[in-house]
Design a protein around this motif. Structure first.
Motif: not given
Length: 438
Positions: A35-42, A183-185, A385-394
């Motif tokens: 959870w700390k890492n998830a929040m950190g990357f967010w 979380w980053w996205s 645009g947001g869907a393209a970004y997050v799905n590409t890197f995933h």
């Protein structure tokens, strides 16, 4: 702080030297670290893109601002456009907002082009420090600027901060479970929404653009605190459960000879290996370039020209609303990975190009009767645009072997920047052409 110190010892070592393995933490400690890492990357995604978004939201003000006589530190939130082309039905600035876009993206493009060649040799902590300092400097320089040229220099600092940060933090995800990419996205989407909404809200409330920018200086400090104090020590990658099953069902982009290799071994890849990995990424890079080309051609080439006189909103206020609604769509779709995953991102590219064609025809013919229809289209544009970004890197994270993942994430992030840069270069002559029409 022990975990943080362990993280720095490992990540600062550009030679890939290993430290002694730590004992396996208890389940509660492990969940707490997740959870700390998830929040950190967010938070890192939020803070990293914040200054970039604010500069685009302030683009109309940067190019049309006036200094009140006798008070050079004050900027009118809605200045009367004295440098506009009054003979044009578009109420144009003398310079397109694409100029701000180019200042906000070209330094990022240079950083991302050079990053795969040797940025991994520079430890993570100095990169993050430079990113935070440049972000703070951008707010200060634009706030106290007395000319468009100086303001654009501040925008360049925001671009350096965002570009260096994106390459750094996307590479850093290779040392953590793949879930941190989502979380980053989401955080980068949150930056768009919060940045555009805060600039819109504070200026609508009567605060000058200068004081609005100065009020945002806490964001760079939060970036540094999130990296140095919130992230925990990265552990060896051991994806299991749903991720392992999904990965096994995918055809990898690169067949790995050594599947047990750790992500940090990517710094030892040869140029031939890097080229091979890059060619495997083109299936995702090309659609993402097209998506960002289309949407930023709309944002910085057409937003200023989509001007409705039959509304109570001024031209500057309409521009800010366009930016806020676009960023709201981006935030929603960048946070949607758990609900909706898209394998074929080229479909999103086609839909975004159709949006561009539709709005370009409207700018030429002015057939849309209401600004609220444009609001809906812009919200939809942000969702694509947001869907393209997050799905590409995933998808890249799933289909790239561990030893190649750090390089692949850094290399693929050139996609959005390249598309944005091309759109800015073409939007400038389009702006001049349309604004000289009577």
């Amino acid at each position: 702080m022990g975990g943080c110190a362990g993280s720095r010892r490992r990540l600062l070592d550009s030679e890939g030297e290993e430290t002694a393995p730590e004992p396996r933490p208890r389940l509660l400690d492990r969940q707490g670290a997740l959870w700390k890492n998830a929040m950190g990357f967010w938070l890192l995604g939020l803070c990293n893109n914040f200054s970039y978004v604010v500069m685009l939201s302030a683009a109309h003000d940067i190019l049309s601002h006036q200094r009140a006589s006798g008070n050079q530190s004050h900027v009118d939130p809605d200045p009367a456009p004295t440098t506009h082309n009054s003979s044009s039905r578009f109420d144009c600035n003398s310079v397109s907002t694409a100029a701000v876009l180019l200042a906000d993206i070209l330094p990022t493009l240079v950083i991302k082009l050079l990053a795969p060649l040797g940025l991994h040799l520079l430890p993570y902590s100095p990169r993050v420090l430079v990113s935070g300092i440049c972000s703070a400097g951008s707010f200060i320089l634009v706030a106290f600027s007395h000319s468009v040229g100086t303001s654009l220099c501040g925008v360049v600092l925001a671009s350096i901060s965002s570009g260096l940060g994106e390459v750094t933090f996307l590479s850093l995800t290779a040392f953590y479970p793949r879930a941190v990419i989502s979380w980053w996205s989401s955080g980068t989407g949150g930056a768009g929404l919060l940045g555009a909404l805060s600039y819109l809200g504070l200026t609508q409330a009567g605060l000058s653009p200068q004081h609005t920018l100065l009020s945002m200086l806490g964001i760079p400090a939060l970036l540094l605190a999130s990296y140095f104090f919130l992230l925990t020590s990265p552990e060896p990658q051991d994806p299991g459960g749903e991720e392992e099953a999904e990965t096994s069902a995918r055809q990898p982009l690169i067949n790995s000879e050594a599947p047990e290799a750790k992500p940090d071994s990517s710094s030892n890849l040869s140029l031939q290996e890097r080229w091979t990995v890059f060619k495997g990424l083109l299936w995702y890079i090309v659609p993402l370039v097209l998506v960002y080309f289309a949407e930023y051609f709309i944002n910085q080439g057409l937003f200023e020209l989509l001007f409705f006189r039959n509304t109570s909103l001024t031209h500057a206020q309409q521009y800010r609303w366009y930016q806020m609604l676009y960023q709201a769509g981006v935030f929603v779709s960048r946070s949607s990975l758990r609900c909706c995953r898209i394998r074929f991102t080229w479909v999103l590219a086609l839909l975004q190009c159709f949006n561009l064609a539709f709005l370009l025809v409207d700018v030429w013919l002015s057939f849309l009767p209401s600004i609220y229809l444009v609001f809906l289209i812009i919200l939809y544009e942000g969702l694509l645009g947001g869907a393209a970004y997050v799905n590409t890197f995933h998808n890249i994270a799933l289909e790239t072997s561990d030893e190649h993942r750090e390089f692949a994430m850094a290399a693929a992030c050139i996609s959005d920047t390249l598309g944005i840069s091309l759109s800015g270069l073409l939007a400038l002559p389009l702006h001049d052409f349309l604004c000289h029409l009577s």
